[in-house]
Design an enzyme around this catalytic site. Structure first.
Site, PDB file in Angstrom:
ATOM      1  CG  ASP A 159     -11.416  63.750  17.570  1.00 25.86           C
ATOM      2  OD1 ASP A 159     -11.492  64.964  17.845  1.00 25.86           O
ATOM      3  OD2 ASP A 159     -11.242  63.313  16.414  1.00 25.86           O
ATOM      4  CG  ASP A 171     -14.939  67.770  13.618  1.00 33.52           C
ATOM      5  OD1 ASP A 171     -16.153  67.507  13.517  1.00 33.52           O
ATOM      6  OD2 ASP A 171     -14.508  68.864  14.042  1.00 33.52           O
TER       7      ASP A 171
HETATM    8 MG   LIG Z   1     -10.359  64.528  14.913  1.00 31.76          MG
END
Ligand SMILES: [Mg+2]
Ligand SMILES: [Zn+2]
Length: 187
Positions: A8, A10
């Site tokens: 992932d 952010d």
């Molecule tokens: Mg995230």
């Protein structure tokens, strides 16, 4: 067949500022370069899979994601590592931008981005891991037969308190470098 770490973005690789839309807000965690270098040395392909619904909502300009990812790769390369792939979902069914306001196959936890990466890079999901700060990242990993780690950075600490009933996870770690130590320890 290769093995991969699906990351992932952010809250996992960089600070989650909420709909990141300007380069001055791009901040890698202090351990990110070291974590990715260790994973790469262990033979993993490094592939980011990120929901960017801010594009569908008109909050992120078209083209910014590429600019952002170029800059991210520049910083990683300066630290002696790099990414092997970068996939993003610009969609959201509640969006306002025509063409992006759809119910797509790529928005996590739907597995579209990983399916594309598996095809593009020749990856064995069963030998791979997903690392993210939300349960939808964990669910994404399990949906493709990979193992999953939740990190407590970003939304992770809050997510940990709201674990869905019956939700399985291979590990919950303080941050990305801690997750790397778990992955490398099992080899
Ligand atoms: Mg995230
Ligand atoms: Zn999508």
């Amino acid at each position: 067949m290769k093995k991969a770490i699906f990351l992932d973005r952010d809250g996992t690789v960089n600070v989650d500022v909420g709909y990141l839309h300007q380069l001055k807000d791009l901040e890698l965690f202090p351990w990110t370069v070291d974590a990715l270098r260790l994973l790469k040395r262990a033979g993993y392909e490094l592939i980011i899979v990120t929901n960017q619904s801010g594009m569908a909502r008109g909050l992120i300009a078209p083209g910014f994601v590429e600019i952002c990812h170029d800059e991210m790769r520049r910083r990683l390369q300066a630290g002696g590592t790099d990414l092997d792939g970068l996939y993003y979902c610009p969609h959201h069914p509640g969006g306002s931008v025509p063409g992006l306001d759809i119910d797509c196959r790529c928005r996590k936890p739907s597995p579209g981005m990983i399916e594309d990466a598996v095809r593009d890079h020749g990856i064995d999901p069963a030998a791979s891991w997903v690392i993210g700060d939300k349960w939808l990242d964990v669910q994404l990993g399990h949906a493709v037969g990979a193992r999953s780690i939740l990190v407590r950075t970003g939304w992770g600490e809050e997510q940990e308190q709201k674990r869905p009933a019956g939700q399985q996870v291979e590990a919950v770690c303080d941050n990305l470098i801690h997750a790397v130590s778990v992955i490398l320890a099992e080899r």
